[in-house]
Motif scaffolding. Sequence first.
Motif, PDB file in Angstrom:
ATOM      1  N   ASP A 205       0.837  -1.198   0.000  1.00 26.07           N
ATOM      2  CA  ASP A 205       0.000   0.000   0.000  1.00 26.07           C
ATOM      3  C   ASP A 205       0.875   1.252   0.000  1.00 26.07           C
ATOM      4  O   ASP A 205       0.575   2.230  -0.708  1.00 26.07           O
ATOM      5  CB  ASP A 205      -0.917  -0.008   1.224  1.00 26.07           C
ATOM      6  N   GLY A 206       1.958   1.236   0.768  1.00 20.02           N
ATOM      7  CA  GLY A 206       2.878   2.368   0.775  1.00 20.02           C
ATOM      8  C   GLY A 206       3.461   2.636  -0.595  1.00 20.02           C
ATOM      9  O   GLY A 206       3.605   3.790  -1.024  1.00 20.02           O
ATOM     10  N   LEU A 207       3.809   1.564  -1.316  1.00 21.06           N
ATOM     11  CA  LEU A 207       4.325   1.733  -2.668  1.00 21.06           C
ATOM     12  C   LEU A 207       3.257   2.305  -3.599  1.00 21.06           C
ATOM     13  O   LEU A 207       3.543   3.191  -4.421  1.00 21.06           O
ATOM     14  CB  LEU A 207       4.829   0.387  -3.200  1.00 21.06           C
ATOM     15  N   ASN A 208       2.033   1.824  -3.486  1.00 17.20           N
ATOM     16  CA  ASN A 208       0.955   2.377  -4.312  1.00 17.20           C
ATOM     17  C   ASN A 208       0.748   3.860  -4.027  1.00 17.20           C
ATOM     18  O   ASN A 208       0.526   4.654  -4.950  1.00 17.20           O
ATOM     19  CB  ASN A 208      -0.346   1.612  -4.067  1.00 17.20           C
ATOM     20  N   ILE A 209       0.837   4.240  -2.769  1.00 19.73           N
ATOM     21  CA  ILE A 209       0.694   5.657  -2.408  1.00 19.73           C
ATOM     22  C   ILE A 209       1.816   6.465  -3.057  1.00 19.73           C
ATOM     23  O   ILE A 209       1.583   7.538  -3.629  1.00 19.73           O
ATOM     24  CB  ILE A 209       0.716   5.824  -0.879  1.00 19.73           C
ATOM     25  N   GLY A 210       3.038   5.947  -2.974  1.00 20.87           N
ATOM     26  CA  GLY A 210       4.154   6.654  -3.582  1.00 20.87           C
ATOM     27  C   GLY A 210       4.008   6.790  -5.081  1.00 20.87           C
ATOM     28  O   GLY A 210       4.169   7.891  -5.640  1.00 20.87           O
ATOM     29  N   PHE A 211       3.674   5.709  -5.758  1.00 18.95           N
ATOM     30  CA  PHE A 211       3.559   5.759  -7.211  1.00 18.95           C
ATOM     31  C   PHE A 211       2.339   6.552  -7.675  1.00 18.95           C
ATOM     32  O   PHE A 211       2.302   6.992  -8.827  1.00 18.95           O
ATOM     33  CB  PHE A 211       3.533   4.346  -7.797  1.00 18.95           C
ATOM     34  N   SER A 212       1.363   6.757  -6.804  1.00 16.49           N
ATOM     35  CA  SER A 212       0.222   7.598  -7.187  1.00 16.49           C
ATOM     36  C   SER A 212       0.653   9.047  -7.401  1.00 16.49           C
ATOM     37  O   SER A 212      -0.037   9.814  -8.077  1.00 16.49           O
ATOM     38  CB  SER A 212      -0.874   7.531  -6.111  1.00 16.49           C
ATOM     39  N   LYS A 213       1.800   9.437  -6.837  1.00 16.37           N
ATOM     40  CA  LYS A 213       2.338  10.787  -7.002  1.00 16.37           C
ATOM     41  C   LYS A 213       3.378  10.863  -8.115  1.00 16.37           C
ATOM     42  O   LYS A 213       3.854  11.954  -8.444  1.00 16.37           O
ATOM     43  CB  LYS A 213       2.988  11.259  -5.697  1.00 16.37           C
ATOM     44  N   ALA A 214       3.758   9.716  -8.679  1.00 20.15           N
ATOM     45  CA  ALA A 214       4.853   9.672  -9.644  1.00 20.15           C
ATOM     46  C   ALA A 214       4.409  10.176 -11.014  1.00 20.15           C
ATOM     47  O   ALA A 214       3.303   9.895 -11.471  1.00 20.15           O
ATOM     48  CB  ALA A 214       5.387   8.252  -9.765  1.00 20.15           C
ATOM     49  N   THR A 215       5.297  10.911 -11.675  1.00 19.83           N
ATOM     50  CA  THR A 215       5.004  11.471 -12.996  1.00 19.83           C
ATOM     51  C   THR A 215       6.012  11.035 -14.050  1.00 19.83           C
ATOM     52  O   THR A 215       5.992  11.543 -15.167  1.00 19.83           O
ATOM     53  CB  THR A 215       4.987  13.009 -12.923  1.00 19.83           C
ATOM     54  N   GLY A 216       6.900  10.111 -13.705  1.00 20.43           N
ATOM     55  CA  GLY A 216       7.938   9.694 -14.638  1.00 20.43           C
ATOM     56  C   GLY A 216       7.436   8.754 -15.713  1.00 20.43           C
ATOM     57  O   GLY A 216       6.282   8.318 -15.709  1.00 20.43           O
ATOM     58  N   ASP A 217       8.334   8.444 -16.644  1.00 22.19           N
ATOM     59  CA  ASP A 217       8.044   7.493 -17.724  1.00 22.19           C
ATOM     60  C   ASP A 217       8.372   6.070 -17.299  1.00 22.19           C
ATOM     61  O   ASP A 217       7.716   5.115 -17.720  1.00 22.19           O
ATOM     62  CB  ASP A 217       8.881   7.852 -18.958  1.00 22.19           C
ATOM     63  N   ILE A 218       9.407   5.930 -16.470  1.00 23.15           N
ATOM     64  CA  ILE A 218       9.864   4.642 -15.980  1.00 23.15           C
ATOM     65  C   ILE A 218       9.775   4.650 -14.464  1.00 23.15           C
ATOM     66  O   ILE A 218      10.131   5.645 -13.815  1.00 23.15           O
ATOM     67  CB  ILE A 218      11.329   4.366 -16.406  1.00 23.15           C
ATOM     68  N   PHE A 219       9.297   3.548 -13.891  1.00 17.23           N
ATOM     69  CA  PHE A 219       9.151   3.430 -12.432  1.00 17.23           C
ATOM     70  C   PHE A 219      10.119   2.374 -11.887  1.00 17.23           C
ATOM     71  O   PHE A 219      10.467   1.405 -12.562  1.00 17.23           O
ATOM     72  CB  PHE A 219       7.732   2.992 -12.061  1.00 17.23           C
ATOM     73  N   CYS A 220      10.507   2.588 -10.639  1.00 16.05           N
ATOM     74  CA  CYS A 220      11.303   1.607  -9.910  1.00 16.05           C
ATOM     75  C   CYS A 220      11.081   1.842  -8.426  1.00 16.05           C
ATOM     76  O   CYS A 220      10.722   2.958  -8.023  1.00 16.05           O
ATOM     77  CB  CYS A 220      12.788   1.753 -10.242  1.00 16.05           C
ATOM     78  N   TYR A 221      11.272   0.811  -7.601  1.00 17.50           N
ATOM     79  CA  TYR A 221      11.209   1.015  -6.160  1.00 17.50           C
ATOM     80  C   TYR A 221      12.436   0.403  -5.512  1.00 17.50           C
ATOM     81  O   TYR A 221      12.906  -0.670  -5.882  1.00 17.50           O
ATOM     82  CB  TYR A 221       9.917   0.471  -5.547  1.00 17.50           C
ATOM     83  N   LEU A 222      12.980   1.153  -4.570  1.00 23.60           N
ATOM     84  CA  LEU A 222      14.237   0.796  -3.926  1.00 23.60           C
ATOM     85  C   LEU A 222      13.990   0.746  -2.429  1.00 23.60           C
ATOM     86  O   LEU A 222      13.649   1.762  -1.818  1.00 23.60           O
ATOM     87  CB  LEU A 222      15.305   1.837  -4.257  1.00 23.60           C
TER      88      LEU A 222
END
Length: 266
Positions: A67-84
């Motif tokens: 859920d935390g990752l989904n919250i973070g990516f809901s704000k993302a505006t990039g073309d490519i995503f990654c999580y670290l």
Amino acid sequence: MKISIVTISFNQAKYLRRCIESVLNQNFKNIEYIVVDPGSTDGSREIIESYGSSIIKIFEKDKGPADGLNIGFSKATGDIFCYLNSDDEFIDGALALVEKYFLDKNHVDVLCGHGHVIDGGSDYKRRIFSDSFSLKAAAYGASLAIQPSTFFRKEIYRSIGGFNIENRSNWDDELLIDMALKGAEIEVVNEFLSCYRVHGESITGTGRLESMHHTHTRQMFLKIMRRPYTGYDDYFSQYYRIMKHIKNPIATFERIIHGPIFGTQK
């Protein structure tokens, strides 16, 4: 091309600064870095705040890591995503290589690279390798992707609705399977992109989710094959695991020399 990276942080102050700086010190500057912290009490938030506007900060409670990752990516505006993860690190030059790969290969939706295992003191331990991906191999638990070395296009992530927040043990694995079921083109690049930290408190280091991992593999089998796992599938499982080792002899050699990663620590 912009790369959006999400880090979920919870009481990992010991490693957090190294994680953050491995992102911000890349020779690739078109980065959007989002750090999600649901309530750390060990000084992590003070570390995050110290980076000012270099980081997009989200301080709110969530329902778990997925859920935390989904919250973070809901704000993302990039073309490519990654999580670290907050105890992992990128290798220098990783993001520039990732951008070049996606620009050169427009048909690729997901890119998986390899990694180095480091311990709690940041000492190098061994190499780990992503396997070539197939849904059949994934159904039998024989297709490993190195999570911090995995990057995916925004469109494929949005198309599946993100991570399954009910998954508390292998949310990264299910995300890749959901993308593949959606038709994603997944390729492995023979490059080392990240350092995967195994230490006494990490999930991999403690092996505390091993029973949940077994349950997860059976659930993913059902999702992919659309039928329950039976005793006969043990033979197919052995086949796919043998083929995995044959296809990637270097990874097999590392396993023979060093043993399995799961359940080990410094």
